[in-house]
Design an enzyme around this catalytic site. Structure first.
Site, PDB file in Angstrom:
ATOM      1  N   ARG A  33       0.827  -1.220   0.000  1.00  0.00           N
ATOM      2  CA  ARG A  33       0.000   0.000   0.000  1.00  0.00           C
ATOM      3  C   ARG A  33       0.854   1.261   0.000  1.00  0.00           C
ATOM      4  O   ARG A  33       0.480   2.280  -0.600  1.00  0.00           O
ATOM      5  CB  ARG A  33      -0.947  -0.020   1.207  1.00  0.00           C
ATOM      6  N   ASP A 326      -4.219 -15.269   7.476  1.00  0.00           N
ATOM      7  CA  ASP A 326      -2.943 -15.824   6.989  1.00  0.00           C
ATOM      8  C   ASP A 326      -2.252 -16.708   8.023  1.00  0.00           C
ATOM      9  O   ASP A 326      -1.200 -17.286   7.742  1.00  0.00           O
ATOM     10  CB  ASP A 326      -2.007 -14.685   6.579  1.00  0.00           C
ATOM     11  N   ARG A 357      -4.997 -23.960   1.305  1.00  0.00           N
ATOM     12  CA  ARG A 357      -4.206 -24.140   2.535  1.00  0.00           C
ATOM     13  C   ARG A 357      -4.781 -25.200   3.471  1.00  0.00           C
ATOM     14  O   ARG A 357      -4.048 -25.768   4.277  1.00  0.00           O
ATOM     15  CB  ARG A 357      -4.050 -22.792   3.260  1.00  0.00           C
TER      16      ARG A 357
HETATM   17  C1  S3P Z   1      -4.292  -8.987   2.318  1.00  0.00           C
HETATM   18  C2  S3P Z   1      -5.536  -9.490   2.523  1.00  0.00           C
HETATM   19  C3  S3P Z   1      -5.816 -10.910   2.756  1.00  0.00           C
HETATM   20  C4  S3P Z   1      -4.555 -11.685   3.109  1.00  0.00           C
HETATM   21  C5  S3P Z   1      -3.400 -11.311   2.225  1.00  0.00           C
HETATM   22  C6  S3P Z   1      -3.088  -9.835   2.358  1.00  0.00           C
HETATM   23  C7  S3P Z   1      -4.133  -7.542   2.071  1.00  0.00           C
HETATM   24  O1  S3P Z   1      -6.360 -11.466   1.572  1.00  0.00           O
HETATM   25  O2  S3P Z   1      -4.787 -13.067   3.024  1.00  0.00           O
HETATM   26  O3  S3P Z   1      -2.240 -12.034   2.567  1.00  0.00           O
HETATM   27  O4  S3P Z   1      -2.999  -7.031   2.130  1.00  0.00           O
HETATM   28  O5  S3P Z   1      -5.146  -6.873   1.829  1.00  0.00           O
HETATM   29  P1  S3P Z   1      -7.945 -11.437   1.259  1.00  0.00           P
HETATM   30  O6  S3P Z   1      -8.359 -10.046   1.075  1.00  0.00           O
HETATM   31  O7  S3P Z   1      -8.102 -12.234  -0.012  1.00  0.00           O
HETATM   32  O8  S3P Z   1      -8.574 -12.110   2.451  1.00  0.00           O
END
Ligand code: S3P
Length: 443
Positions: A33, A326, A357
């Protein structure tokens, strides 16, 4: 990139007490971001503590391809000279996001309301993952999207020239869907609204506010409602990236399961939308203390002190899944050493991560003598006094599967191997030396 590198088999062996300080790398979500918002602002964004894992490096390259000046100044220190909201230029080549779902989904959002065309691709893992969850709402803004069968990558997006504001309820709890819509909403006149049933990680909202966007979050009868005013002038900001709680989870888990261990993990983000694992571990009886709570880079952080001790199985409620999405692979390893069963509910999203997973953990744990039961959206791990080990887990291009089985091997009776540890470089390039520095026998 993990999709072009050779498979790297790895093995972890039963280790003596782990001791020392684990300086885990910067947060992956915040690193992506910071680069993207830096590229969409006016002026120069200085980033410190950026995660230099392959996922984030691919996003840095993508931002340069869209016209931002992106420069590495030193370890974790980067400078982004942005082009402003709506200022992306058309990339000359294909945008390769490697293994990164966050990278590709957020960048697709960031360009979908600018009248340029871009084609996105990724590795074998990313090319299997669902993208329609993001491209469907982006099409509602007016973007033209062409995807492979099933909405998969490669995907070409022709950004909307006259984007329409959107009010959208996310069908699954996903910060990536929310963030893609918010980033698209930046270049749309009027209000863009995202409604989530459960709150997901809020780094985009925090950072957008920090860069000067008008964004607010309310909890109403509809759910968690995020409203963004379009066409702000984002002002470049310094970003200090806190350490990643999802990466910290691996040395933390290792210290919990290897007898006699005591480690310190400084400066870890304690953002409440990310701390479900730590809540769960405390319920399991884990000896973890959170010292020096403070704020860094707009995020709450603390220094963790973790000691080995007995753990008991718990039931993790479905409402907590988003705040530890995660961390289920590593929780299932910790659960193998706990007394009794650990039940993880509401985890169907795990089936569409870098790998399935639930399947990857269940097969790998079974290969090492651990009993597991699964349904489409739950997993139960039966803890045991000693874990046999001796098996090889298949990692399916998934960094967290590889690191989880390395931790299993540190406390199992016999060594545990993975077929391919190379994906670890996507999120935690210093994993092996860091763990070895604590006394772990792996590599
Ligand atoms: C993330 C959101 C999650 C997470 C990923 C990072 C993010 O995914 O599993 O590792 O940085 O917005 P999802 O939005 O698909 O749940």
């Amino acid at each position: 990139m993990s999709h072009s590198s050779e498979p790297r088999p790895m093995t972890a062996r039963r280790s003596g007490p782990l001791r020392g300080t684990a300086q885990v790398p910067g947060d992956k979500s915040i690193s992506h971001r910071a680069l993207i918002l830096g590229a969409l602002s006016v002026g120069e964004t200085r980033i410190t503590g950026l995660l230099e894992g392959q996922d984030v490096l691919d996003t840095a390259k993508a931002m340069a391809a869209f016209g931002a000046q992106v420069e590495r100044l030193g370890e974790g220190e980067w400078r982004v000279h942005g082009v402003g909201v709506g200022g992306f230029s058309e990339p000359e080549g294909v945008i390769d996001c490697g293994n990164s779902g966050t990278g590709v989904r957020l960048i697709m959002g960031a360009m979908a309301t600018t009248p340029i065309t871009a084609t996105f691709t990724g590795d074998a893992s990313l090319s299997r993952r669902p993208m329609a969850r993001v491209t469907d709402p982006l099409a509602l803004f007016g973007a033209q999207i062409t995807a492979r069968e099933g909405g998969r990558l490669p995907i070409t997006i022709q950004g909307a020239a006259d984007p329409l504001p959107l009010r959208y309820r996310t069908p699954v709890a996903s910060a990536q869907i929310k963030s893609a819509i918010l980033l698209a909403g930046l270049n749309v006149p009027g209000e863009t609204v995202v409604i989530e049933a459960e709150p997901t990680r809020d780094h985009s909202e925090r950072m957008l506010a920090g860069f000067g966007a008008d964004i607010r979050t309310e909890t109403t009868a509809e759910g968690h409602v995020i409203t963004l005013q379009g066409r702000p002038e984002l002002r470049a900001q310094p970003v200090a990236v806190p350490r990643d709680p999802s990466s910290a989870a691996f040395p933390v888990a290792a210290a919990l399961v290897v007898p006699g261990s005591e480690i310190r993990v400084p400066g870890v983000s304690r953002n409440p939308t990310r701390d479900g694992l730590y809540v769960t571990l405390l319920e399991m009886g884990a000896d973890i203390t959170f010292e020096n709570p403070r704020e860094e880079g707009g995020e709450p952080v603390a220094d963790l002190v973790v000691r080995h001790g007995p753990l008991k199985g718990v039931t993790v409620p479905a409402e907590r899944a988003a705040s530890m999405i995660d961390e289920f692979p590593i929780l299932s390893v910790i659960a193998a050493f706990a007394e009794g069963a650990t039940v993880m509910n509401g985890v169907a999203e795990l089936r569409v991560k870098e790998s399935d997973r639930i399947d990857a953990m269940a097969r790998g744990l079974e290969a090492n003598g651990v009993r597991v039961e699964e349904t489409h959206d739950s997993m139960t791990v039966y803890g045991m006094a000693s874990v046999r080990g001796g098996g090889t887990a298949v990692t399916h291009l998934d960094h967290r599967i590889a690191m989880s089985f390395m931790v299993l091997g540190l406390a199992a009776d016999a060594p545990v191997s993975v077929d391919d540890g190379s994906p670890i470089a996507t999120s935690f390039p210093s994993f092996v030396p860091l763990m070895q520095g604590l006394g772990a026998d792996l590599g």
